[in-house]
Design an enzyme around this catalytic site. Structure first.
Site, mmCIF file in Angstrom:
data_model
loop_
_atom_site.group_PDB
_atom_site.id
_atom_site.type_symbol
_atom_site.label_atom_id
_atom_site.label_comp_id
_atom_site.label_asym_id
_atom_site.label_seq_id
_atom_site.Cartn_x
_atom_site.Cartn_y
_atom_site.Cartn_z
ATOM 1 C CB ILE A 30 -0.986 0.007 1.183
ATOM 2 C CG1 ILE A 30 -0.239 -0.084 2.526
ATOM 3 C CG2 ILE A 30 -1.995 -1.111 1.027
ATOM 4 C CD1 ILE A 30 -1.118 0.261 3.705
ATOM 5 N N GLY A 31 1.964 1.185 -0.734
ATOM 6 C CA GLY A 31 2.752 2.383 -0.976
ATOM 7 C C GLY A 31 2.064 3.242 -2.025
ATOM 8 C CG ASP A 54 1.781 -2.768 3.564
ATOM 9 O OD1 ASP A 54 2.111 -2.437 2.414
ATOM 10 O OD2 ASP A 54 2.496 -2.574 4.572
ATOM 11 N NE ARG A 108 18.166 -5.160 -13.501
ATOM 12 C CZ ARG A 108 17.897 -5.307 -14.789
ATOM 13 N NH1 ARG A 108 18.872 -5.545 -15.631
ATOM 14 N NH2 ARG A 108 16.673 -5.197 -15.244
ATOM 15 C CG ASP A 168 7.694 1.313 -20.069
ATOM 16 O OD1 ASP A 168 8.870 1.586 -19.825
ATOM 17 O OD2 ASP A 168 6.987 0.639 -19.309
ATOM 18 N NE ARG A 171 6.127 7.123 -17.566
ATOM 19 C CZ ARG A 171 6.539 6.277 -16.635
ATOM 20 N NH1 ARG A 171 7.221 5.203 -16.977
ATOM 21 N NH2 ARG A 171 6.271 6.497 -15.358
ATOM 22 C CG HIS A 195 8.864 -1.763 -16.730
ATOM 23 N ND1 HIS A 195 8.367 -0.616 -17.305
ATOM 24 C CD2 HIS A 195 8.830 -1.552 -15.395
ATOM 25 C CE1 HIS A 195 8.042 0.248 -16.347
ATOM 26 N NE2 HIS A 195 8.326 -0.294 -15.175
#
Length: 334
Positions: A30-31, A54, A108, A168, A171, A195
């Site tokens: 729930i960010g 959450d 990463r 993407d 956009r 992505h």
């Protein structure tokens, strides 16, 4: 007189209460992204039953209470939530936005491995409580974590996919529309592949009302293009970074993208989205890598994947995208 006595005097129960699960959507995390999705799902009346999950029980209780107070303005949708995954039982769609952020200097692979540990606590209980649900993965890195969710859930490929390059591509259309001076929904063009930084702009498919721009401007998307269309793709890749730099996080655009995906699943409309799917066997890719391709969505998840006719350069780029992801993915420990 207690409340139950008053209720009994006001109404006579004929049948027991039944939870409506036909449009039940669980959002994990729930960010900003998760709540952006919840807001879009509610205001567009896509779901009548939304569950928020959450690990922060206090925060999720506050969000649920706040949203419940808004339900008279939202067609009385049911909103519930907590930390207990049994609340997600019989969900039609489970959207996962939870995950840890990359720390300064962190590799990463290490970020991915930390998120794998998070997903081990999320995906199995979702799959157990909703064994027939569709998993939509939004957490980053989206493509690799979609692979992780697929492996952990044991679900068939048609029921596990990532939001991928859907945003993407939106956009891309917005920026192209600004260049041409027309509405964004009147420009057609797609971003596929990762992505992320190695995404691929399908310049050969950019068109307005069936007029393919590459036919009248062959240099479109090339480094030597005097009109610098390549800068449009660079701006797409940079888009999320720009939003995060300015406001600290992304929320609204990805929230609407998630809602759009969920709506087209629930409505069974066979609409096309740029989703992160297993591309093994496509364009000579030999590994179980998830990348975005045009995907037809229906009520059971992925119905078809469109076989784009790509240029030699575009095929090379999507293969490079697959290699970049596989080099990280192959060392994941489950």
């Amino acid at each position: 007189m207690n409340t139950s006595d008053t209720v009994e005097k006001c109404m006579r129960h004929i049948t027991p209460h039944v939870e409506s699960t036909e449009t039940k959507i669980t959002v994990v995390g729930i960010g900003a992204v998760g709540m952006g999705a919840v807001s879009a799902l509610l205001t567009q009346e896509i779901s009548k039953n939304i569950v928020l999950l959450d690990m922060d029980g206090r925060k999720v209780a506050g969000e649920v209470l706040d949203l419940q107070h808004a339900t008279p303005f939202l067609s009385n949708s049911q909103v519930s939530g907590g930390t207990d995954y049994s609340l997600s039982r019989n969900s039609k769609i489970c959207v996962v936005t939870a995950g840890v952020r990359q720390q300064e200097g962190e590799s990463r692979l290490n970020l991915v491995q930390r998120n794998v540990e998070v997903f081990k606590k999320i995906i199995p209980p979702l799959a157990e409580n909703s064994p027939n649900c569709i998993l939509v993965i939004v957490s980053n890195p989206c493509d690799i974590l979609t692979y992780v969710a697929w492996k952990l859930s044991g679900f068939p490929q048609e029921r596990v996919f990532g939001s991928g390059c859907d945003l993407d591509s939106a956009r891309f259309r917005v920026l192209l529309a600004q260049k041409f001076g027309i509405a964004a929904n009147s420009v057609h063009g797609n971003i596929i592949g990762e992505h992320g930084d190695s995404s691929v702009a399908v310049w050969s498919g950019v068109n307005i009302a069936g007029l393919f721009i590459k036919d009248i401007h062959p240099q479109m998307g090339l480094d030597n293009d005097p009109e610098k269309f390549i800068d449009v793709h660079k701006a797409v890749v940079q888009g999320a970074y720009d939003v995060i730099k300015l406001k600290g996080y992304t929320s609204w655009a990805i929230g609407y993208a998630i809602a759009h995906i969920c709506r087209d699943i629930l409505d069974n409309v066979y609409a096309i989205h740029m989703l992160s799917v297993n591309v093994k066997g496509f364009y000579d890719i030999k590994d179980d890598v998830f990348l975005s391709l045009p995907t037809v969505l229906a009520s059971r998840g992925i119905h078809e994947i469109i076989l784009l006719t790509l240029s030699e350069e575009e095929v090379k780029k999507i293969q490079e995208s697959a290699k970049i992801l596989w080099d990280v993915q192959k060392d994941i420990v489950f």
